[in-house]
Design a protein around this motif. Structure first.
Motif, short mmCIF file in Angstrom:
data_model
loop_
_atom_site.label_atom_id
_atom_site.label_comp_id
_atom_site.label_asym_id
_atom_site.label_seq_id
_atom_site.Cartn_x
_atom_site.Cartn_y
_atom_site.Cartn_z
N GLY A 33 0.80 -1.22 0.00
CA GLY A 33 0.00 0.00 0.00
C GLY A 33 0.83 1.27 0.00
O GLY A 33 0.50 2.23 -0.68
N ASN A 62 -6.11 -6.64 -1.83
CA ASN A 62 -5.19 -5.53 -2.11
C ASN A 62 -5.81 -4.46 -3.01
O ASN A 62 -5.28 -3.36 -3.14
CB ASN A 62 -3.92 -6.04 -2.80
CG ASN A 62 -3.13 -7.03 -1.98
OD1 ASN A 62 -2.42 -7.87 -2.51
ND2 ASN A 62 -3.20 -6.94 -0.65
N ARG A 65 -6.26 -0.58 -2.13
CA ARG A 65 -5.23 0.40 -1.81
C ARG A 65 -3.91 0.25 -2.58
O ARG A 65 -3.14 1.21 -2.62
CB ARG A 65 -4.91 0.35 -0.32
CG ARG A 65 -4.21 -0.95 0.10
CD ARG A 65 -4.25 -1.18 1.60
NE ARG A 65 -3.53 -2.38 1.99
CZ ARG A 65 -3.98 -3.62 1.84
NH1 ARG A 65 -5.16 -3.83 1.27
NH2 ARG A 65 -3.27 -4.65 2.22
N GLN A 66 -3.61 -0.90 -3.13
CA GLN A 66 -2.28 -1.11 -3.69
C GLN A 66 -2.25 -0.82 -5.19
O GLN A 66 -3.12 -1.28 -5.94
CB GLN A 66 -1.79 -2.53 -3.40
CG GLN A 66 -1.61 -2.77 -1.91
CD GLN A 66 -0.96 -4.10 -1.60
OE1 GLN A 66 -0.35 -4.73 -2.47
NE2 GLN A 66 -1.09 -4.56 -0.36
N SER A 230 -7.54 -0.69 6.27
CA SER A 230 -6.80 0.25 5.42
C SER A 230 -7.76 0.87 4.42
O SER A 230 -8.96 0.61 4.43
CB SER A 230 -5.65 -0.45 4.71
OG SER A 230 -4.78 0.49 4.14
N PRO A 235 -2.31 5.14 2.93
CA PRO A 235 -1.05 4.52 2.48
C PRO A 235 -0.46 5.20 1.25
O PRO A 235 0.76 5.40 1.18
CB PRO A 235 -1.45 3.07 2.17
CG PRO A 235 -2.68 2.84 2.97
CD PRO A 235 -3.41 4.15 2.97
N SER A 236 -1.30 5.56 0.30
CA SER A 236 -0.79 6.20 -0.92
C SER A 236 -0.19 7.57 -0.60
O SER A 236 0.86 7.93 -1.15
CB SER A 236 -1.91 6.34 -1.96
OG SER A 236 -3.01 7.08 -1.43
#
Length: 261
Positions: A33, A62, A65-66, A230, A235-236
């Motif tokens: 993330g 995932n 967010r990833q 999350s 996170p980004s």
């Protein structure tokens, strides 16, 4: 390299600083993330060589967010997807992939002296301490991400020395452990937002109970101590902040310098 690809960046940083970025080699431990956005911003900034370290496969969970998580990439190794994306952005960027879970027992695989900057985006304290200890021993620049899970406010993210952190439980643990190792300084990105307790009643969608990791995943959710909540924005944002610090440190470019008489 196509001279126009980084033209807009060069207008800000100048030719000399762009050459510094092109000649730099950065390693990013953990490309989830936070780390996936670090890699993205560094590559789009003109970094010439990057090492990416992660042993995970992309999972359905995932997708929230990833950067590398798409329906089309589920089940693929993160480092493979990352490499393909990096070269689609900048074919000249040299990529070194490590399908490795970084811990003290795998640390000797890496020659830390090769790197101009070291980025820690992993979530295990033991691994983080090993990265930081080795970087500090060689006097290599290192930045570490503290807890980004169970948070919803990206405006609470800050850059500071580890000794000036507050609120973040992971930062508190790291402060104590680094003190034991006589490491006095460490640049970190952390959040002053209080941790939001996960909704444990939502067991029907809990990865801890109903793990849906792709076949071949080495570390499934069921072996984790806790699966944090999350989202797409904290996170980004942390990843972008880290990348900005790396670029500024490598070039020694700081906005405040522009206003000095």
């Amino acid at each position: 390299m196509n001279k126009y690809q980084f033209a807009r960046t060069r207008l800000t940083f100048g030719k000399e600083n762009m050459e510094k970025l092109y000649n730099a080699r950065v390693i990013v431990f953990g490309i989830g993330g936070v780390g996936s956005y670090v890699v993205e911003a560094l590559v789009r900034s003109g970094i010439g060589a990057i090492d990416i370290v992660d042993d995970d496969k992309i999972c359905l969970t995932n997708l929230n967010r990833q950067l590398y998580a798409l329906r089309s990439t589920i089940g693929k190794d993160k480092v493979d997807v990352a490499e393909e994306r990096i070269h689609d952005i900048n074919p000249d960027c040299k990529v070194t992939k490590w399908k490795t879970f970084f811990m003290p027992d795998t640390a000797d695989l890496f020659d830390f002296s090769q790197y101009d900057y070291i980025v820690d985006c992993i979530d295990t304290v033991t691994g983080k301490l090993e990265i930081i200890t080795r970087a500090k021993a060689l006097k290599k620049p290192v930045i570490s991400c503290m807890g980004a899970g169970n948070k919803v406010d990206p405006t609470k993210l800050k850059v500071a020395d580890i000794t000036r952190t507050s609120v973040c439980p992971l930062a508190r643990v790291m402060r104590n452990e680094l003190k034991k190792r006589r490491i006095k300084r460490l640049k970190v990105v952390f959040s002053t937002e209080k941790v939001i307790p996960p909704h444990d009643e939502d067991l029907d969608v809990s990865c801890k109970v109903n793990c849906i990791c792709p076949p071949g995943t080495k570390r499934t959710c069921t072996v984790r101590n806790q699966v944090p909540g999350s989202n797409a924005f904290v996170p980004s944002a942390a990843g972008m902040i880290i990348a900005a610090e790396v670029v500024k440190d490598l070039t020694q470019f700081h906005v405040t310098d522009l206003f000095k008489e």
